[in-house]
Design a protein around this motif. Structure first.
Motif, mmCIF file in Angstrom:
data_model
loop_
_atom_site.group_PDB
_atom_site.id
_atom_site.type_symbol
_atom_site.label_atom_id
_atom_site.label_comp_id
_atom_site.label_asym_id
_atom_site.label_seq_id
_atom_site.Cartn_x
_atom_site.Cartn_y
_atom_site.Cartn_z
ATOM 1 N N ARG A 27 0.847 -1.196 0.000
ATOM 2 C CA ARG A 27 0.000 0.000 0.000
ATOM 3 C C ARG A 27 0.883 1.248 0.000
ATOM 4 N NH1 ARG A 27 -4.377 0.307 4.479
ATOM 5 N NH2 ARG A 27 -2.575 0.446 5.829
ATOM 6 N N VAL A 28 0.382 2.298 -0.651
ATOM 7 C CA VAL A 28 0.990 3.618 -0.535
ATOM 8 C C VAL A 28 -0.064 4.509 0.107
ATOM 9 C CG1 VAL A 28 1.919 5.620 -1.753
ATOM 10 C CG2 VAL A 28 2.500 3.318 -2.526
ATOM 11 N N LEU A 29 0.332 5.174 1.207
ATOM 12 C CA LEU A 29 -0.582 6.014 1.979
ATOM 13 C C LEU A 29 -0.092 7.452 1.967
ATOM 14 C CD1 LEU A 29 -0.633 3.651 5.088
ATOM 15 C CD2 LEU A 29 -2.327 3.713 3.275
ATOM 16 N N ASN A 30 -1.040 8.387 2.046
ATOM 17 C CA ASN A 30 -0.622 9.778 2.213
ATOM 18 C C ASN A 30 -0.481 10.075 3.708
ATOM 19 O OD1 ASN A 30 -3.228 10.211 3.172
ATOM 20 N ND2 ASN A 30 -3.939 11.254 1.334
ATOM 21 N N VAL A 31 -0.143 11.318 4.044
ATOM 22 C CA VAL A 31 0.167 11.621 5.445
ATOM 23 C C VAL A 31 -1.032 11.514 6.376
ATOM 24 C CG1 VAL A 31 2.228 13.024 5.077
ATOM 25 C CG2 VAL A 31 -0.008 14.098 4.954
ATOM 26 N N VAL A 32 -2.254 11.556 5.842
ATOM 27 C CA VAL A 32 -3.431 11.396 6.696
ATOM 28 C C VAL A 32 -3.958 9.961 6.690
ATOM 29 C CG1 VAL A 32 -4.129 13.817 6.626
ATOM 30 C CG2 VAL A 32 -4.995 12.253 4.898
ATOM 31 N N GLY A 33 -3.209 9.047 6.035
ATOM 32 C CA GLY A 33 -3.558 7.635 6.088
ATOM 33 C C GLY A 33 -4.464 7.136 4.990
ATOM 34 N N GLU A 34 -4.758 7.971 4.002
ATOM 35 C CA GLU A 34 -5.604 7.524 2.892
ATOM 36 C C GLU A 34 -4.797 6.655 1.936
ATOM 37 O OE1 GLU A 34 -8.603 11.314 2.349
ATOM 38 O OE2 GLU A 34 -6.631 11.440 1.437
ATOM 39 N N GLU A 35 -5.414 5.578 1.459
ATOM 40 C CA GLU A 35 -4.755 4.683 0.498
ATOM 41 C C GLU A 35 -4.716 5.328 -0.876
ATOM 42 O OE1 GLU A 35 -5.472 0.054 1.783
ATOM 43 O OE2 GLU A 35 -6.690 0.899 0.190
ATOM 44 N N ILE A 36 -3.520 5.421 -1.426
ATOM 45 C CA ILE A 36 -3.343 5.936 -2.787
ATOM 46 C C ILE A 36 -3.211 4.764 -3.752
ATOM 47 C CG2 ILE A 36 -1.924 7.429 -4.269
ATOM 48 C CD1 ILE A 36 -3.223 8.906 -1.894
ATOM 49 N N VAL A 37 -2.464 3.746 -3.339
ATOM 50 C CA VAL A 37 -2.229 2.534 -4.141
ATOM 51 C C VAL A 37 -2.383 1.335 -3.226
ATOM 52 C CG1 VAL A 37 -0.518 1.250 -5.502
ATOM 53 C CG2 VAL A 37 -0.576 3.743 -5.622
ATOM 54 N N LYS A 38 -3.008 0.267 -3.738
ATOM 55 C CA LYS A 38 -3.119 -0.970 -2.960
ATOM 56 C C LYS A 38 -2.987 -2.154 -3.906
ATOM 57 C CE LYS A 38 -6.371 -3.662 -0.267
ATOM 58 N NZ LYS A 38 -7.749 -3.759 0.181
ATOM 59 N N GLU A 39 -2.205 -3.146 -3.489
ATOM 60 C CA GLU A 39 -2.072 -4.367 -4.276
ATOM 61 C C GLU A 39 -1.902 -5.548 -3.333
ATOM 62 O OE1 GLU A 39 0.529 -6.282 -7.938
ATOM 63 O OE2 GLU A 39 0.945 -4.250 -7.276
ATOM 64 N N ASP A 40 -2.714 -6.580 -3.550
ATOM 65 C CA ASP A 40 -2.611 -7.812 -2.775
ATOM 66 C C ASP A 40 -1.967 -8.888 -3.638
ATOM 67 O OD1 ASP A 40 -3.794 -7.123 -0.263
ATOM 68 O OD2 ASP A 40 -5.742 -7.071 -1.259
ATOM 69 N N LEU A 41 -0.970 -9.552 -3.081
ATOM 70 C CA LEU A 41 -0.289 -10.636 -3.786
ATOM 71 C C LEU A 41 -0.519 -11.928 -3.007
ATOM 72 C CD1 LEU A 41 3.040 -8.673 -4.262
ATOM 73 C CD2 LEU A 41 1.327 -9.079 -6.018
ATOM 74 N N GLN A 42 -1.154 -12.897 -3.643
ATOM 75 C CA GLN A 42 -1.456 -14.168 -2.984
ATOM 76 C C GLN A 42 -0.369 -15.187 -3.303
ATOM 77 O OE1 GLN A 42 -4.198 -14.320 -0.974
ATOM 78 N NE2 GLN A 42 -4.453 -12.163 -1.505
ATOM 79 N N GLN A 43 0.113 -15.872 -2.272
ATOM 80 C CA GLN A 43 1.084 -16.958 -2.445
ATOM 81 C C GLN A 43 2.239 -16.535 -3.347
ATOM 82 O OE1 GLN A 43 0.669 -20.202 -0.796
ATOM 83 N NE2 GLN A 43 -0.486 -18.658 0.311
ATOM 84 N N PHE A 44 2.810 -15.387 -3.042
ATOM 85 C CA PHE A 44 3.868 -14.818 -3.876
ATOM 86 C C PHE A 44 5.242 -15.339 -3.459
ATOM 87 C CE2 PHE A 44 7.052 -11.673 -5.014
ATOM 88 C CZ PHE A 44 6.764 -11.466 -6.343
ATOM 89 N N ILE A 45 6.067 -15.644 -4.456
ATOM 90 C CA ILE A 45 7.478 -15.962 -4.218
ATOM 91 C C ILE A 45 8.267 -15.460 -5.422
ATOM 92 C CG2 ILE A 45 7.363 -18.278 -5.221
ATOM 93 C CD1 ILE A 45 9.433 -19.130 -3.048
ATOM 94 N N GLY A 46 9.486 -14.961 -5.169
ATOM 95 C CA GLY A 46 10.338 -14.514 -6.261
ATOM 96 C C GLY A 46 10.552 -13.015 -6.248
ATOM 97 N N GLU A 47 10.919 -12.476 -7.416
ATOM 98 C CA GLU A 47 11.241 -11.052 -7.522
ATOM 99 C C GLU A 47 10.010 -10.254 -7.906
ATOM 100 O OE1 GLU A 47 14.421 -8.068 -9.702
ATOM 101 O OE2 GLU A 47 14.569 -10.217 -10.031
ATOM 102 N N TYR A 48 9.815 -9.141 -7.228
ATOM 103 C CA TYR A 48 8.672 -8.261 -7.463
ATOM 104 C C TYR A 48 9.198 -6.904 -7.913
ATOM 105 C CZ TYR A 48 4.609 -5.360 -6.458
ATOM 106 O OH TYR A 48 3.564 -4.475 -6.552
ATOM 107 N N THR A 49 8.591 -6.362 -8.958
ATOM 108 C CA THR A 49 8.939 -5.026 -9.442
ATOM 109 C C THR A 49 7.657 -4.282 -9.767
ATOM 110 O OG1 THR A 49 10.974 -5.859 -10.429
ATOM 111 C CG2 THR A 49 10.214 -3.724 -11.193
#
Length: 80
Positions: A27-49
């Motif tokens: 997640r990327v949050l602003n200073v007041v805690g609002e979500e700007i970006v969200k991504e869920d990765l299930q059963q992830f292994i390896g390199e992430y970019t």
């Protein structure tokens, strides 16, 4: 975990390697805690970019949060 360039004018590149299979939440949050970006990765292994474009957001400080099975990783992002 690498985050670059930081500070940035628009795009942040995020890379990391997960050596074990796990569920991740990014997640990327602003200073007041609002979500700007969200991504869920299930059963992830390896390199992430990922490229995160914040050029349409206000200049300032943002927070990158990555939840793993081992805990939470936080990084400060500075948008100029």
């Amino acid at each position: 975990l690498d985050v670059y360039p930081n500070p940035s004018r628009d795009v942040f590149n995020i890379t990391f390697i997960s050596e074990t299979v796990q569920d991740l939440r990014l997640r990327v949050l602003n200073v007041v805690g609002e979500e700007i970006v969200k991504e869920d990765l299930q059963q992830f292994i390896g390199e992430y970019t990922k490229h995160i474009d914040l050029q349409d957001n206000a200049k300032g400080i943002y927070f990158l949060e990555i939840k793993t099975t081992n805990g939470v990783i936080n990084k400060k992002l500075i948008l100029q």
